[in-house]
Structures are given as C-alpha cells and as structure tokens.
Design an enzyme around this catalytic site. Structure first.
Site, short mmCIF file in Angstrom:
data_model
loop_
_atom_site.label_atom_id
_atom_site.label_comp_id
_atom_site.label_asym_id
_atom_site.label_seq_id
_atom_site.Cartn_x
_atom_site.Cartn_y
_atom_site.Cartn_z
N TYR A 1 -10.72 1.89 -9.69
CA TYR A 1 -11.73 0.86 -9.41
C TYR A 1 -12.94 1.05 -10.33
CZ TYR A 1 -15.09 -1.73 -6.40
OH TYR A 1 -16.02 -2.59 -5.89
N HIS B 1 0.83 -1.21 0.00
CA HIS B 1 0.00 0.00 0.00
C HIS B 1 0.87 1.26 0.00
CE1 HIS B 1 -3.95 -1.70 0.53
NE2 HIS B 1 -3.80 -2.11 1.77
P1 PAP Z 1 -7.56 -3.74 1.30
O1 PAP Z 1 -7.04 -2.55 0.57
O2 PAP Z 1 -7.75 -3.52 2.74
O3 PAP Z 1 -6.84 -5.00 1.01
P2 PAP Z 1 -9.79 -3.89 -0.56
O4 PAP Z 1 -9.88 -5.20 -1.21
O5 PAP Z 1 -9.32 -2.75 -1.38
O6 PAP Z 1 -9.05 -4.00 0.82
O7 PAP Z 1 -11.19 -3.46 0.04
C1 PAP Z 1 -12.32 -4.15 -0.09
C2 PAP Z 1 -13.24 -3.37 -1.02
O8 PAP Z 1 -13.16 -3.99 -2.30
C3 PAP Z 1 -14.64 -3.53 -0.52
O9 PAP Z 1 -15.37 -2.39 -0.98
P3 PAP Z 1 -16.71 -1.89 -0.27
O10 PAP Z 1 -16.41 -1.76 1.18
O11 PAP Z 1 -17.05 -0.59 -0.91
O12 PAP Z 1 -17.72 -2.92 -0.56
C4 PAP Z 1 -15.04 -4.81 -1.24
O13 PAP Z 1 -16.41 -5.03 -1.29
C5 PAP Z 1 -14.43 -4.58 -2.60
N1 PAP Z 1 -14.20 -5.83 -3.33
C6 PAP Z 1 -13.64 -6.97 -2.88
N2 PAP Z 1 -13.61 -7.90 -3.84
C7 PAP Z 1 -14.16 -7.34 -4.94
C8 PAP Z 1 -14.42 -7.82 -6.26
N3 PAP Z 1 -14.11 -9.05 -6.62
N4 PAP Z 1 -15.01 -6.98 -7.12
C9 PAP Z 1 -15.35 -5.72 -6.77
N5 PAP Z 1 -15.13 -5.21 -5.53
C10 PAP Z 1 -14.55 -6.01 -4.62
#
Ligand code: PAP
Length: 340
Positions: free
Chosen positions: A231, A143
């Site tokens: 994203y 990160h």
């Molecule tokens: P991190 O940076 O802490 O590793 P990260 O994966 O970026 O986490 O955060 C999770 C976000 O990605 C969540 O967003 P939300 O809280 O707005 O819902 C999660 O839902 C989203 N996310 C995880 N997997 C996917 C996926 N396969 N497609 C789209 N969004 C996803």
C-alpha cells in the site's frame, strides 16, 4: 437467479448465523481450533470467520481459474478497494474511458465490480451458474493465504496481484472497520485484546506475517505470475505502480495514452477523495461475508501511518519487533523499500 450482492439498504449488521452454514463446513468447524471472542476457526494455519471458511472451502472445491483470469489477493484492510478500482479502470480503459459520465466506478462500489471469490462462493448455487458468464479476463479477488488458494489458481497461468500494508495501519483499520459492523464494541476497551490477538496472528486471514511471506516467496519464484505490492508503494509512487501493474497484466500504456494523460486520469478517478465522495460510496450497503456492509466504511482515512495515531508506543514497538523478526531475513519492510 439468486442474488448475493446487493446495494439495497437494510438493517445493520446482518450477521450470518451458524445454522445457515452447509453441513460440510459445520463438520469441519467442529474439528478446528477456535478463538472464542471473535469466533474464528483455524484452517490450514490461518484464521477465518465461519462465512469466509465456507466460501474458501467451496472455492477450493469448485473454482476453476483459467489462464486469462486476474486475481487480486490482499490481506484485509491493505487497500483492497483501491486496487480493485485501479485494476478495473486499467483493464476497462477502452470500454469505459475515464471521461464516461456513467463510468462504472462513478456509480458502483468497487467491491461490486470486482467481487470476492469467497463471498461469491459462499453460495454455491449462485456461483456455479454465474461465474462462467463473467467477461474475460475475469477480474476477481480473494483474501485467502497462498496455501488455501484453489489449486487451479496456483497451477494455471492466471495472474495474481498481491497487496499488503504496514500491519500497524492494518490493525487499526481493521478495528475501525469492525466498529462499523459491531457498534457495540465502539468505545469499549476490547481493542487491547484485539491487538494482542492480532500480534499472535489470530485475526481474519491472519497471521498477517505468514500471509505476506507466502506470497512474497512465491512472487520471487514466479515474478511473471505474482506481482507483490505494498500500500505504501502505491501511495508514494502511484504513477510507477500503475505503469508496472499495466505491464504485468499485459496491457501497458502506449506512448499516446501516456501523452494524453490517461494514467493520471485513472489515478484521479480511483483516488481516495474521488471515490469516497461519490454517492455510490457514501450511501448503500453491500452484502458480503455474512454482513451487510456500509459502502462508506471502506473509505476512512486512506493514509500511511494512521495506525500510530491510535496505538500506544508499546504497541508500536511490539508490532515493529514482530515485523522485524519475521521479515528482516527476507529484506521485507514497509518503510525503506525500493520500487524497482
Ligand atoms: P477490505 O480488505 O476489507 O476490502 P480495504 O479496502 O483494504 O478493505 O480497506 C479499506 C482501507 O483502504 C481503509 O484504510 P484506513 O482504515 O487506514 O483509512 C481505506 O481508507 C483505504 N482506502 C480505500 N480506498 C482507498 C483509495 N482509493 N486510496 C487509498 N486508500 C484507500
């Protein structure tokens, strides 16, 4: 061999204590500006928890990137889990065809398949002995802001894929994630304070805007080294993004693969609904960054614009104004972008 990553269930949350930190990190921390509510430390202009700071320091000291490495860099909550899954599936599409019953992504959380460097490097003993054994090309993540990347990651020909997201959605996603780690803040009125801090850039790996700008500028200078993604682009144009990602990483889809639907199959495998509903992601925890994190907490809504359901009009306006002020001269935004 000491294990740093485990999916063994354990009591939540396991917060790293400062006495577990190495002396060098403690010494540095004592000289750094500190934000008291979340105990964040400002290092090279960005804010870290003590665990991430130790990982970053250690990475800067020990990590040797090689030209074949692929490093996924994200602002937290920008879709890290998703880009990890997609890149893993893409690079391993011959070794692990999507039809494989026990495809690693069907049985393992993406964060285990693509570890965070700062989490691995938190424990120097583990990493020094193990990182060289990772299969090539090593697929890793971090990160860290550009300024704090290990020198070799900047100077080698390793590829960097950078992913960010609308800060409104990030702020809410981050808060919801923190609620899963710290149940005591759930339903509290602490969000307002968190949001104010976020807008001032005081959050994990913040300021968000500076983090993004550093990589944006570098990606313009060295497009062959840094691929800059949002994203929102991935959600709106997944096919195009995956195709471009494959080209950028030097493994473009062949005509035959495209005709056989390989690209769509990878997108389906890594889709939010598919990953979220897997046992491997519904249950269990991962140990990283000083916490035991529930696998399911990485899958919440997975939508563009969910932040607006949670933020007040004033909050939306405030964050939009900051984004506009910081980004407009660079032509950067999260709504009207072109996908070249
Ligand atoms: P991190 O940076 O802490 O590793 P990260 O994966 O970026 O986490 O955060 C999770 C976000 O990605 C969540 O967003 P939300 O809280 O707005 O819902 C999660 O839902 C989203 N996310 C995880 N997997 C996917 C996926 N396969 N497609 C789209 N969004 C996803």
């Amino acid at each position: 061999m000491e294990e740093v990553i485990s999916d063994e269930p354990s009591n939540l949350p396991k917060l790293l204590k400062d006495e577990d930190l190495r002396q060098e990190c403690k010494d540095l921390m004592s000289t750094l500006p500190m934000e008291p509510t979340y105990k964040l430390y400002q290092y090279q202009g960005f804010w870290y928890g003590s665990w991430a700071l130790q990982g970053i320091l250690s990475c800067q000291k020990h990590f040797e990137a090689n030209d074949k490495d692929i490093i996924l860099v994200t602002t937290p909550k920008s879709g890290t889990t998703w880009i990890k899954a997609l890149t893993f599936a893409l690079l391993n599409r011959n070794k692990h065809p999507h039809t494989q019953k026990n495809h690693p992504l069907l049985v393992t959380n993406p964060h285990i398949l693509v570890p965070f460097l700062e989490s691995l490097f938190y424990d120097e003993k583990y990493i020094v002995s193990n990182l060289s054994q990772f299969p090539s090309p090593r697929l890793l993540s971090i990160h860290a802001p550009y300024v704090s990347l290990p020198k070799s990651a900047k100077e080698s020909n390793c590829k960097i894929v950078y992913l960010c997201r609308d800060p409104k959605d990030i702020s809410v996603s981050m808060w919801k994630f923190m609620e899963t780690l710290m149940p005591e803040i759930r339903g509290s009125n602490l969000f307002d304070e968190f949001f104010e801090l976020f807008c001032r850039g005081v959050n994990l790996y913040g300021p968000f805007w500076e983090h993004v700008l550093e990589y944006w500028k570098e990606s313009l200078k060295r497009p062959e080294k840094i691929m800059f993604l949002r994203y929102e682009q991935m959600k709106l144009h997944p096919t195009l993004v995956l195709k471009k990602l494959a080209e950028f990483l030097g493994c473009p889809f062949s005509k035959q693969e495209l005709d056989n639907g390989m690209l769509d199959d990878i997108l389906k495998l890594c889709s939010f609904d598919n990953l979220r509903n897997l046992e491997a992601n519904k249950k269990g925890t991962i140990s990283m960054f000083g916490f035991d994190i529930e696998n399911k907490s990485f899958f919440r809504r997975g939508e563009i614009g969910d932040g607006k359901n949670f933020l007040t009009m004033e909050m939306v306006e405030k964050i939009n104004t900051i984004t506009q002020k910081k980004f407009s001269q660079y032509g950067l935004n999260f709504e009207n972008f072109t996908m070249v």
